[in-house]
Design an enzyme around this catalytic site. Sequence first.
Site, PDB file in Angstrom:
ATOM      1  N   HIS A 144       0.850  -1.173  -0.082  1.00  0.00           N
ATOM      2  CA  HIS A 144       0.108  -0.263  -0.050  1.00  0.00           C
ATOM      3  C   HIS A 144       0.825   1.239  -0.019  1.00  0.00           C
ATOM      4  O   HIS A 144       0.732   2.118  -0.763  1.00  0.00           O
ATOM      5  CB  HIS A 144      -0.777  -0.056   1.252  1.00  0.00           C
ATOM      6  CG  HIS A 144      -1.620   1.314   1.378  1.00  0.00           C
ATOM      7  ND1 HIS A 144      -2.924   1.542   0.922  1.00  0.00           N
ATOM      8  CD2 HIS A 144      -1.206   2.449   1.989  1.00  0.00           C
ATOM      9  CE1 HIS A 144      -3.194   2.701   1.354  1.00  0.00           C
ATOM     10  NE2 HIS A 144      -2.059   3.478   2.186  1.00  0.00           N
ATOM     11  N   GLU A 145       1.761   1.328   1.022  1.00  0.00           N
ATOM     12  CA  GLU A 145       2.666   2.276   1.065  1.00  0.00           C
ATOM     13  C   GLU A 145       3.516   2.483  -0.223  1.00  0.00           C
ATOM     14  O   GLU A 145       3.808   3.766  -0.770  1.00  0.00           O
ATOM     15  CB  GLU A 145       3.748   2.379   2.163  1.00  0.00           C
ATOM     16  CG  GLU A 145       3.084   2.417   3.630  1.00  0.00           C
ATOM     17  CD  GLU A 145       2.010   3.470   3.854  1.00  0.00           C
ATOM     18  OE1 GLU A 145       2.287   4.526   3.337  1.00  0.00           O
ATOM     19  OE2 GLU A 145       1.046   3.261   4.353  1.00  0.00           O
TER      20      GLU A 145
ATOM     21  N   HIS B  30       1.498   4.595  -2.994  1.00  0.00           N
ATOM     22  CA  HIS B  30       1.731   5.920  -3.232  1.00  0.00           C
ATOM     23  C   HIS B  30       2.920   6.416  -3.863  1.00  0.00           C
ATOM     24  O   HIS B  30       2.813   7.275  -4.460  1.00  0.00           O
ATOM     25  CB  HIS B  30       2.002   6.408  -1.537  1.00  0.00           C
ATOM     26  CG  HIS B  30       0.526   6.297  -0.717  1.00  0.00           C
ATOM     27  ND1 HIS B  30      -0.586   6.820  -1.261  1.00  0.00           N
ATOM     28  CD2 HIS B  30       0.426   5.705   0.386  1.00  0.00           C
ATOM     29  CE1 HIS B  30      -1.374   6.736  -0.414  1.00  0.00           C
ATOM     30  NE2 HIS B  30      -1.065   5.717   0.775  1.00  0.00           N
TER      31      HIS B  30
ATOM     32  N   GLU C 299      -5.780   7.368  -1.143  1.00  0.00           N
ATOM     33  CA  GLU C 299      -5.456   6.054  -0.162  1.00  0.00           C
ATOM     34  C   GLU C 299      -6.227   4.972  -0.695  1.00  0.00           C
ATOM     35  O   GLU C 299      -5.767   3.851  -0.717  1.00  0.00           O
ATOM     36  CB  GLU C 299      -6.122   6.447   0.948  1.00  0.00           C
ATOM     37  CG  GLU C 299      -5.262   7.580   1.760  1.00  0.00           C
ATOM     38  CD  GLU C 299      -3.761   6.818   2.056  1.00  0.00           C
ATOM     39  OE1 GLU C 299      -3.597   5.776   2.272  1.00  0.00           O
ATOM     40  OE2 GLU C 299      -3.008   8.104   2.541  1.00  0.00           O
TER      41      GLU C 299
END
Length: 423
Positions: free
Chosen positions: A278-279, A282, A358
């Site tokens: 997920h990070e 970004h 997000e």
Amino acid sequence: MRKRVTWWFILGFSAYALLMGLYLFYWADFGVPKAYQGTAADPATFMSERQLELSEEYSRYRSFLSFLSIPFEWGIYLLVLGFGLSKMFKSFGEGISKKGFVIVPVYIVLLSAFTWIVTFPLKFWSRSLSVKYGINTQAFSDWMKDEMISFWIEIGLTSIIIGVLYFLIKRFEKRWWLAAWGLMVPYLAFMMYIQPVVIDPLYNDFSSLSDKELEEQILGLANEANIPADRVFEVNMSEKTNAMNAYVTGIGSNLRIVLWDTTTNKLQDDEVLFIMAHEMGHYVMNHLYGNLAGALIMSLFGLYIAYRLLGKIVAKWGDAWGATSVSDITTLPALLLLFSIMSFIASPVELAISRHAEMNADQYAIEMTDDVDAAVGSFQKLTINSLNEVNPPILVKFFKYGHPTMMERLIMLNQYENDAPSE
């Protein structure tokens, strides 16, 4: 006049606090819709009755405190202006030196110290709540140490920023807002570059990830995402909090992949990999630079509006404050008040954009790992560990949530699993 304004603010703040209290503690519903009861998005399926009770209590108190802090900050600025404290702060600095590069830092120290003292009860209340509900594990002395580090870092950075800003206001009477905006580009880029290696280590200890097998798996994901990293940093946060976190930060040679030790202690490896994916999402989708671009766009509008309004405000009330002109440092609380109000007004839009980013990162992570069970498990454990509300009230979501609600995230995962082709 001063007494009347003070009483009106007290009455207005009290009415606001009463309405927010009624909304959060009596009117707002923290439950999930019937359609999702019994699903993975229903906290009753993965939290005990006691955890549900604590989560709701903590969420209500935390939100109430957060909403109170907004007008409370505005009240401080009005107090400093209306009772002549801003003029006193400037006069004290002038008593030391007539040079602006001395007056501004002295003024910032006095204003920041006064603000810190007045807001300390709210900060202490916030810390006490997090300690009571088992989130904060940090000793009071260590918490105060971090507070002092933040205070002096803020003093240093604010003195430079405000010193330059008021120099520009004096030098470019009609174009200072544009000149200030132009300087924001290199400043924000510089801060993004030094934050991971200069500022962050002042608060926490960083080391290489102790679990080398997990580090190898994370670096494998980074390589797949074309992220130039050769190590994963671990932060010793277990002495401060039970909350979990992970992030990819920095630019250029200072890029870092970071995991809190609480995350590795409380999640399974596959769940950690989902969080890291997920990070990395970004980074891959350039959200860091998107945030930078968004900040620059919003600051351009904010500085221009401040330019248009500050002159009119000073013309009307400047004499009462002891301000001789817009470029007088005495007007700083009025400028900060304008920025704070504009930030509050813009926050629903900014947060909506953040929630969208997000959700995109969530989708990237699930496509990269293809492990719905790990994703669901990580979100549920994050909810339990931080006592987050799964479905917050609408005002809390719009004004406080930079992430999708846990209900929305878990529903997305359920939809992804349903849409996946069967083998």
